[in-house]
Design an enzyme around this catalytic site. Structure first.
Site, PDB file in Angstrom:
ATOM      1  N   HIS A 139     -54.648  80.628   3.147  1.00 19.16           N
ATOM      2  CA  HIS A 139     -54.368  81.424   1.939  1.00 19.16           C
ATOM      3  C   HIS A 139     -54.156  82.874   2.385  1.00 19.16           C
ATOM      4  O   HIS A 139     -53.222  83.154   3.133  1.00 19.16           O
ATOM      5  CB  HIS A 139     -55.554  81.227   0.983  1.00 19.16           C
ATOM      6  CG  HIS A 139     -55.344  81.717  -0.409  1.00 19.16           C
ATOM      7  ND1 HIS A 139     -54.145  82.155  -0.892  1.00 19.16           N
ATOM      8  CD2 HIS A 139     -56.221  81.853  -1.448  1.00 19.16           C
ATOM      9  CE1 HIS A 139     -54.280  82.529  -2.155  1.00 19.16           C
ATOM     10  NE2 HIS A 139     -55.536  82.359  -2.518  1.00 19.16           N
ATOM     11  N   HIS A 185     -45.104  76.814   1.566  1.00 20.93           N
ATOM     12  CA  HIS A 185     -45.870  77.185   0.388  1.00 20.93           C
ATOM     13  C   HIS A 185     -45.995  75.970  -0.504  1.00 20.93           C
ATOM     14  O   HIS A 185     -45.066  75.170  -0.583  1.00 20.93           O
ATOM     15  CB  HIS A 185     -45.158  78.321  -0.367  1.00 20.93           C
ATOM     16  CG  HIS A 185     -46.051  79.059  -1.287  1.00 20.93           C
ATOM     17  ND1 HIS A 185     -46.316  78.617  -2.553  1.00 20.93           N
ATOM     18  CD2 HIS A 185     -46.763  80.196  -1.118  1.00 20.93           C
ATOM     19  CE1 HIS A 185     -47.146  79.469  -3.128  1.00 20.93           C
ATOM     20  NE2 HIS A 185     -47.445  80.435  -2.290  1.00 20.93           N
ATOM     21  N   ASP A 213     -46.625  86.199   3.541  1.00 23.45           N
ATOM     22  CA  ASP A 213     -47.436  86.662   4.667  1.00 23.45           C
ATOM     23  C   ASP A 213     -46.664  86.780   5.971  1.00 23.45           C
ATOM     24  O   ASP A 213     -47.195  87.291   6.956  1.00 23.45           O
ATOM     25  CB  ASP A 213     -48.615  85.699   4.887  1.00 23.45           C
ATOM     26  CG  ASP A 213     -49.651  85.856   3.804  1.00 23.45           C
ATOM     27  OD1 ASP A 213     -49.874  87.003   3.395  1.00 23.45           O
ATOM     28  OD2 ASP A 213     -50.205  84.844   3.358  1.00 23.45           O
TER      29      ASP A 213
END
Ligand code: CMC
Length: 445
Positions: free
Chosen positions: A284, A323, A379
């Site tokens: 995460h 994702h 990210d």
């Protein structure tokens, strides 16, 4: 064969007459059921009517990891993973990132509408006047080990805040709730910066309320001996954009944790500490940290093909890729890529960017990633920016937690006001041992 038709009615309405319904035939009994469809969903509890004997519990839906379960209705964030669309309260993320400030977006996410000038000024006043933390909290933070992970410090300190504001447990009091929300949004940059300064052995820098939200954060992070800190406007703006991009992301792992913990009616500090703990994990919010470690491990463009091959063999993952919801380019990643260029004009180009760009290019052409719809997520590039800003890798998840605070709190508040919500309590499919009698120690093998 259909023997009998059973109607499942909701709110006194006869579902058989509804056009939007799902017909289910239980092949064990031949019975047919009409399940109403609302907003593209059936209610899992409607399945409970389906049983072979009256004493049975009824059918449940089995959905590990919530792959296909909507746990709530929400009015906050819209996400279309197939199309790569993200909107807060209806506003496209691209427009917000370009035209709004983080605090404006935070107000929008919390309240549903953009603030007018008066509301905005009041909101800035409210947030900037809660930025200081109690001296005992400061002392508390000073007592962490010198090498404590900043995210561990962040989580523990957020939890500790609940002991300083015991009135926060009155979660039904809207006024008190609002104050805790303002406190948390205001104090998280201070806690984050203190955790950074502690790990560096540097004195804590108190907030400067004349600066913007990201400007003050940079001040608390980086001020040394100067009496007044002037944040670099490019970095200040970049940080504001990064905060906007991370503000909310509907029912992800940490938000689900916030809602689940909050559903027990605990105070928001305790619930948010749990949400932040969920964010800490490498799948995460810890992924940006993992991306940097991965890029450092690859070290050179020439090592990329071998690294990709290992990933395809199942030896590790390409961090920052893939994702649960986005099966397309994460729109946040596209914006971050542009922000990265602006930041590098100030900080100098991060050499890891070349590895990241090449990794992305190769992965996007590779059948393994194409067929699994694996694209860069938020990210993939954020860590490279943070590193260029001189932030240590272990601090990256904290950079995610600061802006996500508003998302967690908005979702928590929405959950409290939702009459359909109750304490979160999933069911299970028990496959363990059947009843058996206790064995005395001497009789055990
Ligand atoms: N690298 C290589 N293969 C991958 C990756 C990856 N990053 N992500 C998924 N896959 C493969 C996976 O092995 C599986 O292949 P197969 O069907 O052959 O078994 C397939 O793609 C589906 O993966 P999954 O694990 O079922 O997908 P998921 O929806 O459960 O996982 C994810 C989503 C984000 C946890 C995962 O893509 C992942 O681990 N990515 C790397 C970590 C990361 O970047 N996380 C940040 C997410 S964005 C920020 C946030 O919201 O927190």
């Amino acid at each position: 064969m259909v023997k009998e038709s059973v109607k499942i009615s909701r709110n006194g309405k006869d579902a058989m007459k509804e056009r939007d319904s799902l017909t289910v035939i239980d092949n064990r009994t031949g019975k047919q059921y009409e399940l109403p469809i609302t907003n593209g969903t059936i209610r899992a509890v409607d399945l409970r009517q389906i049983k072979t004997k009256p004493e049975e519990f009824g059918i449940m839906s089995y959905d590990p990891a919530f792959m296909n379960t909507a746990s709530t209705k929400s009015y906050i964030t819209y996400l279309d993973g197939e199309a790569g669309i993200l909107r807060y309260r209806g506003y496209p993320i691209e427009q917000l990132a370009e035209k709004a400030t983080y605090l404006e977006v935070a107000y929008l996410i919390l309240n549903g509408e953009l603030p007018n000038k008066t509301q905005y000024e009041q909101w800035i006043f409210d947030i900037t006047h809660h930025t200081i933390i109690h001296e005992n909290i400061k002392n508390f933070m000073q007592n962490f080990r010198y090498d404590a992970h900043p995210m561990g410090m962040f989580i523990a300190t957020v939890a500790a805040l609940s002991t300083f504001y015991p009135e926060a447990s009155k979660i039904s009091d809207v006024g008190l709730r609002t104050i805790q929300i303002q406190r948390l949004i205001a104090k998280v940059p201070t806690i984050a910066a203190f955790s950074y300064r502690h790990s560096r052995g540097l004195p804590f820098i108190y907030p400067d309320n004349d600066l913007s939200y990201p400007g003050n954060f940079l001040n608390m992070m980086f001020r040394m001996t100067e009496t007044h800190f002037e944040p670099n406007p490019v970095l200040e703006h970049a940080l504001d954009v990064l905060f906007i991009l991370h503000a909310d992301h509907e029912q992800n792992c940490s938000t689900n944790a916030m809602r689940a913990i909050g559903s027990s009616k605990v105070d928001p500090y305790s619930a948010m500490a749990g949400a932040a703990a969920a964010l800490y994990g490498p799948l995460h919010g810890g992924a940006n940290e993992a991306v940097l470690r991965m890029l450092n491990q690859i070290a050179d463009i020439k090592n990329i093909p071998a690294f990709i091959e290992k990933v395809k063999q199942g030896e590790g993952r390409l961090m920052g890729f893939g994702h649960r919801v986005y099966k397309n380019y994460d729109p946040r990643a596209a914006i971050i890529k542009k922000v990265a260029e602006q930041v590098f004009q100030v900080t100098g180009r991060n050499p890891l960017l070349d590895i990241a760009l090449e990794l992305e290019r190769i992965a996007l052409e590779d059948e393994y990633f194409i067929s699994r719809k694996l694209y860069p997520n938020v990210d993939f590039y954020s860590g490279i920016i943070y590193q260029a800003m001189q932030l240590p890798t272990s601090f990256f998840p904290v950079m995610f937690a600061i802006p996500r605070t508003v998302g967690w709190l908005s979702q928590w508040q929405e959950m409290l006001g939702d009459e359909e919500q109750k304490i979160a309590r999933p069911r299970q499919v028990y496959l363990g041992a059947d009843k058996r009698d206790f064995l005395l120690m001497e009789n055990r093998k």
